[in-house]
Write an enzyme that holds these catalytic residues in place. Structure first.
Site, PDB file in Angstrom:
ATOM      1  N   ASN A  35       8.867  38.624 -15.451  1.00  0.00           N
ATOM      2  CA  ASN A  35       7.808  37.313 -15.020  1.00  0.00           C
ATOM      3  C   ASN A  35       6.694  37.488 -15.612  1.00  0.00           C
ATOM      4  OD1 ASN A  35       7.601  34.884 -14.128  1.00  0.00           O
ATOM      5  ND2 ASN A  35       6.741  35.712 -12.079  1.00  0.00           N
ATOM      6  N   SER A 124       0.356  39.918   1.306  1.00  0.00           N
ATOM      7  CA  SER A 124       0.011  38.598   1.256  1.00  0.00           C
ATOM      8  C   SER A 124      -0.483  38.088   2.717  1.00  0.00           C
ATOM      9  CB  SER A 124       1.216  37.843   0.938  1.00  0.00           C
ATOM     10  OG  SER A 124       1.165  36.377   0.913  1.00  0.00           O
ATOM     11  N   TYR A 149      10.692  35.734   0.973  1.00  0.00           N
ATOM     12  CA  TYR A 149       9.595  36.415   0.439  1.00  0.00           C
ATOM     13  C   TYR A 149       8.610  37.058   1.228  1.00  0.00           C
ATOM     14  CZ  TYR A 149       4.919  36.464  -1.695  1.00  0.00           C
ATOM     15  OH  TYR A 149       3.728  36.877  -2.060  1.00  0.00           O
ATOM     16  N   LYS A 153       7.108  41.048   2.020  1.00  0.00           N
ATOM     17  CA  LYS A 153       6.015  41.822   2.230  1.00  0.00           C
ATOM     18  C   LYS A 153       5.934  42.380   3.664  1.00  0.00           C
ATOM     19  CE  LYS A 153       4.583  40.257  -1.459  1.00  0.00           C
ATOM     20  NZ  LYS A 153       4.012  41.400  -2.808  1.00  0.00           N
TER      21      LYS A 153
HETATM   22  N1  UFG Z   1       0.474  21.763  -2.549  1.00  0.00           N
HETATM   23  C1  UFG Z   1       0.349  20.671  -2.828  1.00  0.00           C
HETATM   24  N2  UFG Z   1       1.338  20.225  -3.968  1.00  0.00           N
HETATM   25  C2  UFG Z   1       1.778  21.103  -4.831  1.00  0.00           C
HETATM   26  C3  UFG Z   1       1.752  22.501  -4.467  1.00  0.00           C
HETATM   27  C4  UFG Z   1       1.044  22.753  -3.416  1.00  0.00           C
HETATM   28  O1  UFG Z   1       0.080  19.739  -2.134  1.00  0.00           O
HETATM   29  O2  UFG Z   1       2.283  20.688  -5.843  1.00  0.00           O
HETATM   30  C5  UFG Z   1      -0.417  22.309  -1.287  1.00  0.00           C
HETATM   31  C6  UFG Z   1       0.451  23.116  -0.287  1.00  0.00           C
HETATM   32  O3  UFG Z   1       1.273  22.115   0.590  1.00  0.00           O
HETATM   33  C7  UFG Z   1      -0.523  23.713   0.337  1.00  0.00           C
HETATM   34  C8  UFG Z   1      -1.462  24.138  -0.735  1.00  0.00           C
HETATM   35  O4  UFG Z   1      -1.347  23.112  -1.597  1.00  0.00           O
HETATM   36  O5  UFG Z   1      -1.135  23.174   1.357  1.00  0.00           O
HETATM   37  C9  UFG Z   1      -1.461  25.543  -1.292  1.00  0.00           C
HETATM   38  O6  UFG Z   1      -0.197  25.635  -1.800  1.00  0.00           O
HETATM   39  P1  UFG Z   1       0.328  26.706  -2.897  1.00  0.00           P
HETATM   40  O7  UFG Z   1       1.854  26.652  -3.205  1.00  0.00           O
HETATM   41  O8  UFG Z   1      -0.481  26.877  -3.908  1.00  0.00           O
HETATM   42  O9  UFG Z   1       0.104  28.002  -1.865  1.00  0.00           O
HETATM   43  P2  UFG Z   1       0.850  28.786  -0.741  1.00  0.00           P
HETATM   44  O10 UFG Z   1      -0.477  28.677   0.280  1.00  0.00           O
HETATM   45  O11 UFG Z   1       1.884  27.634  -0.248  1.00  0.00           O
HETATM   46  O12 UFG Z   1       1.392  29.753  -0.626  1.00  0.00           O
HETATM   47  C10 UFG Z   1       0.556  31.019  -1.180  1.00  0.00           C
HETATM   48  C11 UFG Z   1       1.183  31.927  -2.103  1.00  0.00           C
HETATM   49  C12 UFG Z   1       2.417  32.437  -1.484  1.00  0.00           C
HETATM   50  C13 UFG Z   1       2.100  32.911  -0.081  1.00  0.00           C
HETATM   51  C14 UFG Z   1       1.373  31.935   0.735  1.00  0.00           C
HETATM   52  C15 UFG Z   1       0.919  32.354   1.949  1.00  0.00           C
HETATM   53  O13 UFG Z   1       1.623  31.330  -3.313  1.00  0.00           O
HETATM   54  O14 UFG Z   1       2.838  33.554  -2.370  1.00  0.00           O
HETATM   55  O15 UFG Z   1       0.141  31.547  -0.080  1.00  0.00           O
HETATM   56  O16 UFG Z   1       0.190  33.604   1.955  1.00  0.00           O
HETATM   57  F1  UFG Z   1       3.221  33.472   0.716  1.00  0.00           F
END
Ligand code: UFG
Length: 343
Positions: A35, A124, A149, A153
């Site tokens: 990746n 994480s 995932y 962790k």
């Molecule tokens: N979000 C949107 N639209 C998108 C993508 C995300 O509104 O297209 C929102 C999500 O709902 C969330 C925020 O943006 O509120 C952040 O989302 P991300 O997907 O960027 O990140 P997450 O917090 O969901 O996930 C991250 C890491 C994971 C980890 C997680 C918890 O990517 O690896 O934090 O620690 F598991």
């Protein structure tokens, strides 16, 4: 002193390699490029003005790993190599446990064999699950994750804690990352997701550059100031610097250490979209859609422990993160694919 960086060609790994070199460490990378792109190595070489020693191997290939440990006087390992797509882990859990858990076991066995017992592990904030309230502290229970995932962790953390308890020579640092975004300030290394991004910042940058139409904001009915999800976004260079502090600490005294790496500041989805637009003077069209399954309302760190014990604090602002993510995206509209730089 030589540090082996597994997954050193990846997003966080590559930024950490630069910070390690700039702090005077020698670095060896092992990465199977599943990746990541070999082009990263050249970009790191240009930034650091050094030749990077790397092995294109899988950490589960014990013969290859034995060769790496035999050929290099490794003092410590920073272990990034893992799969990280939450949705894919729900669809293919075995792939995740096999790679992320078996991979760590294989690595630890080789480390044990070569009496290299210092490791910094990429964990994480996902280990805090949905029930602990923010700001999250390292002593909170970490029993539930929302997806396979996240459980990989938790399992890796458990395994590393057990190892540290079994033998006082093991020095283990568990680093719990919040939401890394941003890119190196040259705009030559950054996050290069496969296909359509899952995470918010790469989605925003691809909308801004015109590759995707609009951002879907996953819900505006959360119990947060503007109704959208709140996260602790941290600049990847600050995160990388945390690893340099962590490995120094682990090498100085063998112990089990656990640290949050976050800013302590929560921002909403709309905060990020608006800050990105204003900082870079670019439109980011968005629409509000349904919540994404498994998302929580609020997640941000209490970073006090890392500050007190490592002397580490995140220094870059949300504006820095937005500016640097955009510079990377503009310079590399198709990531590391050949011929993209500035064309
Ligand atoms: N979000 C949107 N639209 C998108 C993508 C995300 O509104 O297209 C929102 C999500 O709902 C969330 C925020 O943006 O509120 C952040 O989302 P991300 O997907 O960027 O990140 P997450 O917090 O969901 O996930 C991250 C890491 C994971 C980890 C997680 C918890 O990517 O690896 O934090 O620690 F598991």
């Amino acid at each position: 002193m030589t540090i082996l960086v597994t997954g050193g060609a990846g997003y966080i790994g590559s930024h950490t390699v630069i910070e390690l070199i700039q702090s005077g460490y020698d670095v060896v990378i092992v990465d199977n490029f599943s990746n990541s792109h070999p082009e990263v190595i050249q970009r790191i070489e240009t930034i650091t003005n050094q030749t990077i020693k790397y092995y294109a191997n899988d950490i589960k290939d014990s013969e290859a790993m034995r060769k790496i440990f035999a050929e290099n006087a490794i003092s410590a390992v920073i272990h990034f190599a893992a799969y990280k797509a939450v949705g894919e882990s729900v669809e293919q859990p075995l792939k995740y446990y096999e790679n992320n858990v078996s991979g760590t076991i294989a690595l630890l066995e080789i480390m044990q064999e070569f009496a290299v017992k210092t490791i910094v592990f990429s964990s994480s904030a996902t280990v805090y699950g949905a029930d602990n309230p923010s700001p999250l502290t390292e002593d909170m229970p970490t029993l539930d994750a929302n997806n396979p995932y996240g459980y990989t962790k938790i399992v890796n953390e458990r395994m590393l804690k057990d190892l540290a308890h079994s033998d006082p020579d093991w020095s283990v640092v568990l680093l719990r990352y919040f939401n890394p975004i941003g890119a190196y300030e040259t705009g030559t290394i950054g996050e290069d997701p496969n296909g359509i991004p899952n995470n918010l910042m790469p989605y925003i940058t691809q909308v801004a550059v015109g590759k995707l139409d609009q951002v879907s904001v996953f819900g505006n009915d959360y119990d947060t100031p503007d109704g959208t999800g709140v996260r602790d976004y941290i600049h990847v260079v600050d995160l990388a610097k945390g690893h340099v502090k962590a490995v120094a600490k682990a090498l100085a005294e063998a112990q089990l250490y656990i640290y949050n790496l976050g800013t302590g500041q929560g921002y909403s989805v709309l905060d990020l979209i608006h800050t990105f637009s204003e900082t870079n003077d670019v439109d980011v069209p968005y629409q509000i859609t349904d919540r994404r399954e498994g998302d929580i309302a609020v997640c941000y760190a209490d970073p006090t422990k890392a500050q007190q014990e490592l002397g580490w604090i995140a220094e870059k602002t949300l504006v820095d993160m937005c500016r640097d993510s955009w510079r990377w995206q503009q310079n590399n509209p198709n990531g590391y694919q050949a011929g993209n730089m500035n064309d």
